[in-house]
Design an enzyme around this catalytic site. Structure first.
Site, PDB file in Angstrom:
ATOM      1  N   CYS A 145     113.836  71.384 -51.985  1.00 15.59           N
ATOM      2  CA  CYS A 145     114.377  71.957 -50.770  1.00 15.59           C
ATOM      3  C   CYS A 145     113.785  73.349 -50.771  1.00 15.59           C
ATOM      4  O   CYS A 145     113.100  73.717 -51.713  1.00 15.59           O
ATOM      5  CB  CYS A 145     115.897  72.104 -50.869  1.00 15.59           C
ATOM      6  SG  CYS A 145     116.770  70.563 -51.212  1.00 15.59           S
TER       7      CYS A 145
ATOM      8  N   ARG B 164     108.798  71.980 -47.681  1.00 12.91           N
ATOM      9  CA  ARG B 164     109.490  71.577 -48.915  1.00 12.91           C
ATOM     10  C   ARG B 164     110.616  70.573 -48.659  1.00 12.91           C
ATOM     11  O   ARG B 164     111.238  70.070 -49.582  1.00 12.91           O
ATOM     12  CB  ARG B 164     110.089  72.809 -49.602  1.00 12.91           C
ATOM     13  CG  ARG B 164     109.073  73.816 -50.036  1.00 12.91           C
ATOM     14  CD  ARG B 164     109.759  75.025 -50.615  1.00 12.91           C
ATOM     15  NE  ARG B 164     110.476  74.701 -51.819  1.00 12.91           N
ATOM     16  CZ  ARG B 164     109.965  74.754 -53.041  1.00 12.91           C
ATOM     17  NH1 ARG B 164     108.715  75.115 -53.206  1.00 12.91           N
ATOM     18  NH2 ARG B 164     110.687  74.456 -54.089  1.00 12.91           N
TER      19      ARG B 164
ATOM     20  N   TRP C 181     115.918  68.347 -48.566  1.00 19.63           N
ATOM     21  CA  TRP C 181     115.302  67.033 -48.768  1.00 19.63           C
ATOM     22  C   TRP C 181     116.300  66.305 -49.650  1.00 19.63           C
ATOM     23  O   TRP C 181     116.461  66.636 -50.827  1.00 19.63           O
ATOM     24  CB  TRP C 181     113.963  67.191 -49.467  1.00 19.63           C
ATOM     25  CG  TRP C 181     113.211  65.916 -49.664  1.00 19.63           C
ATOM     26  CD1 TRP C 181     112.403  65.291 -48.752  1.00 19.63           C
ATOM     27  CD2 TRP C 181     113.159  65.117 -50.846  1.00 19.63           C
ATOM     28  NE1 TRP C 181     111.880  64.148 -49.297  1.00 19.63           N
ATOM     29  CE2 TRP C 181     112.319  63.999 -50.576  1.00 19.63           C
ATOM     30  CE3 TRP C 181     113.746  65.196 -52.110  1.00 19.63           C
ATOM     31  CZ2 TRP C 181     112.055  63.014 -51.517  1.00 19.63           C
ATOM     32  CZ3 TRP C 181     113.478  64.204 -53.051  1.00 19.63           C
ATOM     33  CH2 TRP C 181     112.637  63.136 -52.739  1.00 19.63           C
TER      34      TRP C 181
ATOM     35  N   ASN D 187     118.340  74.424 -54.819  1.00 20.09           N
ATOM     36  CA  ASN D 187     117.178  73.538 -54.908  1.00 20.09           C
ATOM     37  C   ASN D 187     117.136  72.978 -56.320  1.00 20.09           C
ATOM     38  O   ASN D 187     117.201  73.743 -57.281  1.00 20.09           O
ATOM     39  CB  ASN D 187     115.900  74.350 -54.616  1.00 20.09           C
ATOM     40  CG  ASN D 187     114.647  73.583 -54.958  1.00 20.09           C
ATOM     41  OD1 ASN D 187     114.583  72.372 -54.759  1.00 20.09           O
ATOM     42  ND2 ASN D 187     113.640  74.275 -55.474  1.00 20.09           N
ATOM     43  N   GLY D 188     117.062  71.650 -56.439  1.00 17.16           N
ATOM     44  CA  GLY D 188     117.002  71.038 -57.765  1.00 17.16           C
ATOM     45  C   GLY D 188     118.043  69.941 -57.891  1.00 17.16           C
ATOM     46  O   GLY D 188     118.532  69.425 -56.892  1.00 17.16           O
TER      47      GLY D 188
ATOM     48  N   GLU E 197      93.485  56.464 -52.099  1.00 15.55           N
ATOM     49  CA  GLU E 197      93.843  57.673 -51.345  1.00 15.55           C
ATOM     50  C   GLU E 197      93.952  57.371 -49.841  1.00 15.55           C
ATOM     51  O   GLU E 197      94.864  57.843 -49.164  1.00 15.55           O
ATOM     52  CB  GLU E 197      92.799  58.777 -51.619  1.00 15.55           C
ATOM     53  CG  GLU E 197      92.956  60.060 -50.816  1.00 15.55           C
ATOM     54  CD  GLU E 197      94.276  60.799 -51.051  1.00 15.55           C
ATOM     55  OE1 GLU E 197      95.039  60.428 -51.941  1.00 15.55           O
ATOM     56  OE2 GLU E 197      94.548  61.733 -50.269  1.00 15.55           O
TER      57      GLU E 197
ATOM     58  N   LYS F  35      97.215  57.759 -47.380  1.00 17.30           N
ATOM     59  CA  LYS F  35      97.232  58.499 -46.101  1.00 17.30           C
ATOM     60  C   LYS F  35      97.842  57.653 -44.990  1.00 17.30           C
ATOM     61  O   LYS F  35      98.628  58.123 -44.189  1.00 17.30           O
ATOM     62  CB  LYS F  35      95.819  58.934 -45.658  1.00 17.30           C
ATOM     63  CG  LYS F  35      95.120  59.989 -46.483  1.00 17.30           C
ATOM     64  CD  LYS F  35      95.795  61.334 -46.482  1.00 17.30           C
ATOM     65  CE  LYS F  35      96.766  61.465 -47.573  1.00 17.30           C
ATOM     66  NZ  LYS F  35      96.834  62.232 -48.660  1.00 17.30           N
TER      67      LYS F  35
ATOM     68  N   GLU G 248     101.650  57.396 -45.599  1.00 15.96           N
ATOM     69  CA  GLU G 248     102.360  58.658 -45.375  1.00 15.96           C
ATOM     70  C   GLU G 248     102.384  59.030 -43.893  1.00 15.96           C
ATOM     71  O   GLU G 248     103.419  59.418 -43.361  1.00 15.96           O
ATOM     72  CB  GLU G 248     101.641  59.812 -46.087  1.00 15.96           C
ATOM     73  CG  GLU G 248     101.768  59.851 -47.580  1.00 15.96           C
ATOM     74  CD  GLU G 248     100.912  60.967 -48.155  1.00 15.96           C
ATOM     75  OE1 GLU G 248     101.463  61.831 -48.824  1.00 15.96           O
ATOM     76  OE2 GLU G 248      99.681  60.982 -47.946  1.00 15.96           O
TER      77      GLU G 248
ATOM     78  N   HIS H 180      90.792  37.688 -56.857  1.00 15.12           N
ATOM     79  CA  HIS H 180      91.885  37.424 -57.804  1.00 15.12           C
ATOM     80  C   HIS H 180      93.256  37.535 -57.136  1.00 15.12           C
ATOM     81  O   HIS H 180      94.239  37.847 -57.814  1.00 15.12           O
ATOM     82  CB  HIS H 180      91.795  38.390 -58.987  1.00 15.12           C
ATOM     83  CG  HIS H 180      90.554  38.202 -59.807  1.00 15.12           C
ATOM     84  ND1 HIS H 180      90.252  37.023 -60.438  1.00 15.12           N
ATOM     85  CD2 HIS H 180      89.502  39.036 -60.047  1.00 15.12           C
ATOM     86  CE1 HIS H 180      89.089  37.135 -61.061  1.00 15.12           C
ATOM     87  NE2 HIS H 180      88.607  38.349 -60.829  1.00 15.12           N
TER      88      HIS H 180
ATOM     89  N   LYS I  97     106.371  68.052 -48.980  1.00 14.47           N
ATOM     90  CA  LYS I  97     105.063  68.400 -49.546  1.00 14.47           C
ATOM     91  C   LYS I  97     105.159  68.680 -51.044  1.00 14.47           C
ATOM     92  O   LYS I  97     104.309  68.295 -51.812  1.00 14.47           O
ATOM     93  CB  LYS I  97     104.494  69.617 -48.830  1.00 14.47           C
ATOM     94  CG  LYS I  97     103.126  69.982 -49.344  1.00 14.47           C
ATOM     95  CD  LYS I  97     102.227  70.432 -48.266  1.00 14.47           C
ATOM     96  CE  LYS I  97     100.794  70.500 -48.717  1.00 14.47           C
ATOM     97  NZ  LYS I  97     100.163  69.172 -48.719  1.00 14.47           N
TER      98      LYS I  97
HETATM   99  C1  G6P Z   1     103.792  65.051 -52.471  1.00 13.28           C
HETATM  100  C2  G6P Z   1     102.880  65.189 -51.275  1.00 13.28           C
HETATM  101  C3  G6P Z   1     101.518  64.574 -51.577  1.00 13.28           C
HETATM  102  C4  G6P Z   1     100.926  65.202 -52.828  1.00 13.28           C
HETATM  103  C5  G6P Z   1     101.884  65.085 -54.012  1.00 13.28           C
HETATM  104  C6  G6P Z   1     101.411  65.903 -55.198  1.00 13.28           C
HETATM  105  O1  G6P Z   1     104.136  63.722 -52.665  1.00 13.28           O
HETATM  106  O2  G6P Z   1     103.458  64.593 -50.147  1.00 13.28           O
HETATM  107  O3  G6P Z   1     100.650  64.811 -50.486  1.00 13.28           O
HETATM  108  O4  G6P Z   1      99.715  64.593 -53.125  1.00 13.28           O
HETATM  109  O5  G6P Z   1     103.165  65.588 -53.650  1.00 13.28           O
HETATM  110  O6  G6P Z   1     101.451  67.261 -54.862  1.00 13.28           O
HETATM  111  P1  G6P Z   1     100.710  68.397 -55.655  1.00 13.28           P
HETATM  112  O7  G6P Z   1     101.175  69.668 -55.002  1.00 13.28           O
HETATM  113  O8  G6P Z   1     101.181  68.296 -57.079  1.00 13.28           O
HETATM  114  O9  G6P Z   1      99.264  68.153 -55.524  1.00 13.28           O
END
Ligand code: G6P
Length: 588
Positions: free
Chosen positions: A2, A27, A74, A100-101, A464, A468, A471, A487, A583
C-alpha cells in the site's frame, strides 16, 4: 503493499496528502483514505476506488488541518470495503493509523484487545496497531512510549504512520520502507520518495526498527528500545518526480514509447561499477540470479546469454521460490537480484537469506535509493526514469540492456561496440509500426486463449509476452517453449485459438516454422513476430533484422507490449492500473 504518507507542517495537509497519494497510487489502488487533525479533533474520510474517484466523492482535499496521514490500499486482510480502507481509528478516536505490510500475529493481538473491551470496525490486520497505540498512550501518556511498546508487540513486516490528537505524527518501520522528507515548512513520512519529491529533495531513509516522532517544532528518531538514533539526510534526484503522461493517453503507452531512448541510458554505465560487478560474478563459486514477474523473465534471458557468451553457468530462481534452494548455496555464492522497484518483498527476502549466509549480492535496479540497492554489495542502475504503469515495459528492456552490457564486458566485447545504437534504431522502427499492431489487437479483441511460442532465447520473451497479455488485457495467455508444442499444447489448437510465434531469422527459425505449420493445420490463427514475412502467418509483425541474434529479446518483446496495451483498450481495461495488481509488491 500500500502507500502511506504523513505530513506535518505550515501548509494545509489535505491537498498535499491527496497529491502524494496520486503519485504513489502504483503501490495499490483499491481504496483510499485521508485523516487530518484540526483543533484537537481527528477527521477521517475514506472509501473504495482510486484517489481521483474517492476525492471527487468525498472532497478529501478540502479537509482542514496542518497535519495528517493518507493511504492507498492493496487489500491483503479483509475485502475491499469502505470500513477496511485506512486510516483506522482506535476506540476513542484519539489516534488514527495508516499501515503498509502484514501484521502476522494480528489475530492473537486482536483477541486480547477485544477481551479487554476494544471494539474493532474492520477486518484488517492493521487496525490492531491503532488499538495498541491507544492502550499504551493511555497507560504512559507518552507518544514515544506508545510507539516503542506497540512496535515491540508486532510481528511481521510493517511501516505505519499515526496521528495523535495532541498534534504529534509518528511513524515506525520494520521490513517495509519509510522515508522522511525534510521540507522547509514541515516534514513528510512516506513509503516512497515520490510522496514528497515535489516539495523537497532532502530525505532521511529510516532503518529497520526506527521510529520517527514529529511535533510542531522538531523531529526525533529512536529505535524500538527507545534509544536515540541518528540518520543522515540524503539528497535525492529531482528527476524521480518527473512522472507525467505528457502527450500520451496512458503512462504505459508513454513508457513503451520511451524505449527509443531508455535502452541507451541503461547501457551507459559507470565503467568502474560495471568492472566491480563483473569481478564479483567471476569470483563466484556458484552464481544465482533472481527476480519476480518480468524481472524473473529478464533473469531467464541473462542465464542463456551468460552461458553462451561468457561461458558462465548461472542458476535462475524465481524469487518466491528462492528460500527453497538455499541448501545449495554458501558464503562463496553470489546472487544477482533484478528488480525495477528494488522493493519487491520476495526479492528482498531472497537477498536477506543470502546475506545471512555471507554470500554477495549484486543487483540491477531502477531506484537507487531502494531497499535492495542499499543492501547490495554492488548495484547497477537501469536508468529508465520512473515507471508508473503497473506492468513493466521500459524497465524490462532496460534490465536486458544492463545484462547485455555486463556480458559484453565479461566476453571482451564479443557483442560488438555499438549495441546501444543498434538497439535504439530497432526500437524506433518497431514503435513506428504501432498502428499495425493496434489493428491486430482489434481483430483479437474477443480472443479467449492466446499462446506465445518461442525457442531458446525467445522462450523467456514468450513468457513475458503472455504476462503482459494477462496483466493488461485480462486474456488467458501462455508462454510455451515451441518444441514442447507436441507434448501437450497441440491438443488445444483449434479454430479459435490464437498463436503468436516469436520467430526472427536465427538458428531457431526453421524449427519454429515447422511448428507454425502444425498449428495452422489445426485451424488456429498464426501471428508471426519476425524479420521476414512468411506465407504461413495470418498476421505479420515486423521486427528489424539484427546482426547479433542473442539481442533479439530486446526488440521482440516490444510488439508484445504494444499488442497487450491495445488489447487492453479494446477490452475496456485501464492499462495503467490493472485490476487486483500493484506495481510494487511489498508483501510475501
Ligand atoms: C509486480 C509488477 C510486475 C513486476 C513485478 C516485479 O508484480 O506488477 O510488473 O514485474 O512486480 O517487480 P520489480 O519491481 O521487483 O521488478
Amino acid at each position: 503493499m500500500c502507500s502511506i504518507i504523513g505530513y506535518k507542517g505550515k501548509s494545509p495537509a489535505a491537498p498535499i496528502l491527496v497529491n502524494s497519494l496520486k503519485r504513489m497510487e502504483y503501490r495499490g489502488y483499491d481504496s483510499v483514505g485521508v485523516a487530518t487533525l484540526e483543533g484537537g479533533k481527528i477527521l477521517v474520510k475514506k472509501g473504495v476506488g482510486n484517489v481521483e474517484k474517492v476525492n471527487s466523492n468525498l472532497a478529501m482535499e478540502s479537509m482542514a488541518g496542518h497535519a495528517g496521514v493518507g493511504h492507498t490500499r492493496w487489500a491483503t486482510h479483509g475485502a475491499v470495503t469502505d470500513s477496511n480502507a485506512h486510516p483506522h481509528s482506535a476506540c476513542n478516536n484519539n489516534i488514527v493509523v495508516v499501515h503498509n505490510g502484514i501484521i502476522e500475529n494480528y489475530k492473537e493481538l486482536k483477541e486480547g484487545l477485544i477481551s479487554s473491551g476494544h471494539v474493532f470496525t474492520s477486518q484488517t490486520d492493521s487496525e490492531v496497531i491503532a488499538h495498541l497505540l491507544e492502550v499504551y498512550y493511555a497507560q504512559f501518556s507518552s507518544v514515544k512510549k506508545a510507539m516503542t511498546e506497540t512496535c515491540k508487540k508486532l510481528r511481521g513486516a510493517f511501516a505505519f504512520v499515526a496521528v495523535f490528537n495532541d498534534g504529534t505524527i509518528a511513524g515506525a518501520r520494520y521490513e517495509e520502507p519509510l522515508i522522511i522528507g525534510v521540507a522547509n515548512g514541515g516534514y513528510f513520512l512516506s513509503s516512497d520518495v515520490l510522496g514528497f519529491i515535489e516539495f523537497t529533495d532532502r530525505a532521511i531513509f529510516l532503518d529497520n526498527r526506527d521510529i520517527a516522532i514529529m511535533d510542531s517544532t522538531k523531529l526525533e528518531l529512536f529505535n524500538f528500545e527507545g534509544e536515540a538514533v541518528a540518520r543522515p539526510i540524503a539528497q535525492v534526484a529531482w528527476e524521480l518526480g518527473a512522472a507525467d503522461k505528457g502527450k500520451y493517453a496512458h503512462y504505459t503507452l508513454k513508457e513503451i514509447n520511451e524505449q527509443k531512448s531508455t535502452l541507451a541510458d541503461a547501457m551507459s554505465q559507470n565503467v568502474d561499477t560495471v568492472e566491480k560487478f563483473c569481478d564479483a560474478i567471476k569470483s563466484a563459486a556458484s552464481l544465482y540470479i533472481t527476480g519476480s514477474g518480468s524481472s524473473y523473465h529478464a533473469a531467464l534471458v541473462a542465464k542463456q546469454v551468460l552461458a553462451k557468451f561468457a561461458k558462465i553457468r548461472v542458476e535462475a530462481v524465481i524469487s518466491s521460490e528462492f528460500q527453497y534452494v538455499l541448501e545449495s548455496m554458501d558464503s562463496k555464492s553470489v546472487l544477482i537480484a533484478i528488480s525495477q522497484s528494488g522493493e519487491t518483498a520476495d526479492v528482498l527476502n531472497s537477498a536477506k537469506l543470502v546475506k545471512r549466509m555471507g554470500a554477495k549480492i549484486l543487483s540491477i535496479v531502477n531506484v537507487p535509493t531502494s531497499s535492495l540497492a542499499l543492501q547490495s554489495d554492488h548495484f547497477l542502475l537501469i536508468n529508465c526514469g520512473p515507471e508508473i504503469g503497473v506492468a513493466a515495459t521500459k524497465s524490462f528492456t532496460g534490465q536486458l540492456a544492463v545484462i547485455y552490457n555486463i556480458i559484453n564486458r565479461l566476453c571482451g566485447g564479443c557483442l560488438g561496440a555499438d549495441i546501444a545504437s543498434q538497439l535504439a534504431a530497432a526500437a524506433e522502427k518497431i514503435l513506428a509500426g504501432q498502428e499495425n499492431i493496434a489493428k491486430i489487437a482489434a481483430q483479437l479483441k474477443d480472443a479467449t486463449d492466446v499462446y506465445i511460442l518461442g525457442r531458446s532465447i525467445h522462450y523467456p520473451i514468450a513468457l513475458e509476452g503472455a504476462l503482459k497479455l494477462k496483466e493488461l488485457a485480462y486474456v488467458h495467455a501462455e508462454g510455451i517453449a515451441a518444441g514442447e508444442l507436441k507434448h501437450g499444447p497441440l491438443a488445444l489448437m483449434e479454430k479459435n485459438t490464437v498463436v503468436i510465434l516469436i520467430n526472427p531469422h536465427d538458428s531457431t527459425f526453421g524449427d519454429t516454422i515447422s511448428n507454425a505449420h502444425e498449428i495452422k493445420a489445426r485451424g488456429a490463427t498464426v501471428i508471426g513476430i519476425s524479420d521476414s514475412k512468411e506465407e504461413i502467418y495470418d498476421y505479420w509483425i515486423e521486427i528489424p533484422r539484427l546482426e547479433q541474434e542473442m539481442l533479439y529479446p530486446i526488440e521482440s518483446v516490444m510488439p508484445l507490449q504494444i499488442l497487450a496495451y491495445y488489447m487492453a483498450l479494446e477490452r475496456n481495461a485501464n492499462p495503467d492500473y490493472p485490476r487486483n495488481l500493484a506495481k510494487s509488491v511489498t508483501v510475501r
